[in-house]
Motif scaffolding. Structure first.
Motif, PDB file in Angstrom:
ATOM      1  N   GLY A  63       0.491   0.478   5.103  1.00 56.07           N
ATOM      2  CA  GLY A  63       0.154  -0.931   5.096  1.00 56.07           C
ATOM      3  C   GLY A  63       1.229  -1.806   5.695  1.00 56.07           C
ATOM      4  O   GLY A  63       0.949  -2.701   6.498  1.00 56.07           O
ATOM      5  N   SER A  64       2.493  -1.551   5.337  1.00 52.43           N
ATOM      6  CA  SER A  64       3.586  -2.344   5.892  1.00 52.43           C
ATOM      7  C   SER A  64       3.771  -2.068   7.376  1.00 52.43           C
ATOM      8  O   SER A  64       4.114  -2.979   8.149  1.00 52.43           O
ATOM      9  CB  SER A  64       4.886  -2.066   5.138  1.00 52.43           C
ATOM     10  OG  SER A  64       5.238  -0.693   5.228  1.00 52.43           O
ATOM     11  N   ASP A  65       3.530  -0.822   7.805  1.00 48.42           N
ATOM     12  CA  ASP A  65       3.624  -0.479   9.226  1.00 48.42           C
ATOM     13  C   ASP A  65       2.568  -1.238  10.029  1.00 48.42           C
ATOM     14  O   ASP A  65       2.833  -1.713  11.140  1.00 48.42           O
ATOM     15  CB  ASP A  65       3.422   1.027   9.443  1.00 48.42           C
ATOM     16  CG  ASP A  65       4.568   1.861   8.905  1.00 48.42           C
ATOM     17  OD1 ASP A  65       5.694   1.350   8.854  1.00 48.42           O
ATOM     18  OD2 ASP A  65       4.323   3.028   8.538  1.00 48.42           O
ATOM     19  N   LEU A  66       1.374  -1.335   9.472  1.00 55.31           N
ATOM     20  CA  LEU A  66       0.286  -2.020  10.168  1.00 55.31           C
ATOM     21  C   LEU A  66       0.595  -3.507  10.327  1.00 55.31           C
ATOM     22  O   LEU A  66       0.367  -4.083  11.392  1.00 55.31           O
ATOM     23  CB  LEU A  66      -1.024  -1.827   9.402  1.00 55.31           C
ATOM     24  CG  LEU A  66      -1.581  -0.400   9.387  1.00 55.31           C
ATOM     25  CD1 LEU A  66      -2.720  -0.284   8.385  1.00 55.31           C
ATOM     26  CD2 LEU A  66      -2.054   0.016  10.769  1.00 55.31           C
ATOM     27  N   ALA A  67       1.114  -4.107   9.267  1.00 51.73           N
ATOM     28  CA  ALA A  67       1.487  -5.519   9.347  1.00 51.73           C
ATOM     29  C   ALA A  67       2.595  -5.724  10.373  1.00 51.73           C
ATOM     30  O   ALA A  67       2.589  -6.702  11.129  1.00 51.73           O
ATOM     31  CB  ALA A  67       1.927  -6.025   7.974  1.00 51.73           C
ATOM     32  N   ARG A  68       3.542  -4.794  10.394  1.00 48.84           N
ATOM     33  CA  ARG A  68       4.644  -4.872  11.350  1.00 48.84           C
ATOM     34  C   ARG A  68       4.123  -4.699  12.777  1.00 48.84           C
ATOM     35  O   ARG A  68       4.548  -5.421  13.695  1.00 48.84           O
ATOM     36  CB  ARG A  68       5.676  -3.784  11.039  1.00 48.84           C
ATOM     37  CG  ARG A  68       6.866  -3.726  11.987  1.00 48.84           C
ATOM     38  CD  ARG A  68       7.665  -4.993  11.940  1.00 48.84           C
ATOM     39  NE  ARG A  68       8.889  -4.911  12.743  1.00 48.84           N
ATOM     40  CZ  ARG A  68       9.499  -5.950  13.268  1.00 48.84           C
ATOM     41  NH1 ARG A  68       9.014  -7.174  13.074  1.00 48.84           N
ATOM     42  NH2 ARG A  68      10.606  -5.802  13.964  1.00 48.84           N
ATOM     43  N   ALA A  69       3.210  -3.764  12.984  1.00 50.79           N
ATOM     44  CA  ALA A  69       2.643  -3.547  14.312  1.00 50.79           C
ATOM     45  C   ALA A  69       1.917  -4.801  14.795  1.00 50.79           C
ATOM     46  O   ALA A  69       2.050  -5.195  15.963  1.00 50.79           O
ATOM     47  CB  ALA A  69       1.696  -2.356  14.293  1.00 50.79           C
ATOM     48  N   ALA A  70       1.144  -5.429  13.918  1.00 54.41           N
ATOM     49  CA  ALA A  70       0.440  -6.657  14.290  1.00 54.41           C
ATOM     50  C   ALA A  70       1.429  -7.742  14.696  1.00 54.41           C
ATOM     51  O   ALA A  70       1.217  -8.458  15.683  1.00 54.41           O
ATOM     52  CB  ALA A  70      -0.425  -7.134  13.128  1.00 54.41           C
TER      53      ALA A  70
END
Length: 347
Positions: A288-295
């Motif tokens: 989840g944190s990776d996805l937010a960071r990628a966005a």
């Protein structure tokens, strides 16, 4: 930002056109689907939101049915009778849903319009076969229409289907590549999404008795609008509200799709683009944190703003094509309203 009265009127025009189109097309669409074998009917009707997996009628989100509306409005825009273009509208909607059934299987998507996808309920094989049945049915609906342009229309539709399939093939191929260029991604999106919207407008013009040059202008209008629509759809695939999109937040990032804003960011040469590449091409699942960071990195690297600007520029050029077709005023206004609706969704 406050909504202007002009924007409110435009939105009202678009929804009125969509509602009118659905009322004209739905009976013919249901009649066409009724010709499918029983098993295929069950799967297709479930996918279209007509009934549940057991065939019990339900009230579900059936999408905007934009493409049939564009067929009917294009027929009216060249001075024709929209009712004569209903078979073309049905054929385009059948092809669109053929592509959705197949895309859901290939992409592994488990929800569409807030409901389970057909393959999760019936299996991937049956869902693919249902899509195949819709493609065959679309051609037959056109051929059986009795319209003087039916033969030409079949060829226009088949050309668009080949482009659509090529676009989907490229989209799948991008999954295994790290070096996708922006121009490649744009060509893929133009084929995958623009071709069928262009086809919808071209078929409407043909069935409406278009003059020389009008078919080409309206096809270009639809193709440019389709690419603009894909830019917006890709933005929604990252930042869209799940309550509106029917898909989980960051859904395209979760599957590491090479969407337009992502590819732009990866090719930006910026530190943010490099950090995005490190995340995107790692062997570990994205949390989840990776996805937010990628966005965030897509945005910082300029991908979000680039796609927004591209959508705006493509809309401007599409509307120029529409004006060049010298259309009848009222249907042209409604086509313009639909174009704005498609490219100004919440993103």
């Amino acid at each position: 930002m406050a909504t202007t009265q002009q924007e409110t009127n435009s939105g009202s025009d678009a929804h009125e056109a969509l509602s009118r189109s659905r009322a004209m097309v739905d009976p013919a669409l249901r009649s066409a689907v009724d010709r499918l074998p029983t098993r295929m009917q069950t799967i297709v009707g479930f996918h279209l939101g007509w009934w549940d997996e057991h065939g019990n009628p339900i009230r579900a989100d059936r999408g905007k049915t934009v493409r049939p509306a564009m067929v009917l409005l294009s027929a009216a825009a060249v001075g024709g009778d929209p009712a004569a273009a209903v078979p073309a509208a049905v054929a385009v909607e059948l092809v669109h849903n053929f592509s959705l059934l197949h895309d859901d299987v290939m992409d592994g998507d488990v929800t569409r319009r807030h409901r389970p996808t057909a393959w999760t309920m019936f299996g991937s094989g049956p869902a693919i076969l249902a899509g195949d049945a819709l493609l065959s049915l679309a051609t037959d609906v056109l051929a059986a229409s009795g319209h003087p342009e039916a033969t030409s229309a079949v060829r226009v539709l088949n050309t668009a289907v080949l482009s659509l399939i090529n676009g989907q093939s490229q989209d799948l191929a991008f999954e295994d590549r790290r070096d996708v260029e922006v121009t490649e991604c744009q060509r893929m999106a133009r084929d995958k999404t623009g071709a069928l919207l262009g086809c919808a407008c071209a078929l409407g013009a043909l069935f409406g008795g278009a003059r020389n040059g009008q078919v080409a202008r309206l096809r270009s209008f639809g193709e440019r609008l389709g690419l603009a629509f894909q830019h917006v759809d890709d933005l929604l695939g990252i930042w869209g509200d799940p309550a509106l999109t029917g898909k989980p937040v960051f859904s395209d990032l979760r599957t590491r799709k090479k969407t337009l804003p992502v590819v732009s960011a990866l090719n930006s040469g910026s530190p943010a683009g490099q950090r995005l590449a490190a995340l995107y091409f790692s062997d570990q699942p994205l949390s989840g944190s990776d996805l937010a960071r990628a966005a965030e990195l897509v945005s910082v690297a300029g991908g979000r703003l680039w796609s927004q600007k591209q959508a705006d520029e493509l809309l401007t050029r599409a509307l120029g094509d529409l004006r060049a077709a010298e259309p009848v005023a009222r249907p042209a206004e409604e086509l313009s309203a639909l174009a704005h609706l498609l490219t100004h969704r919440d993103h």
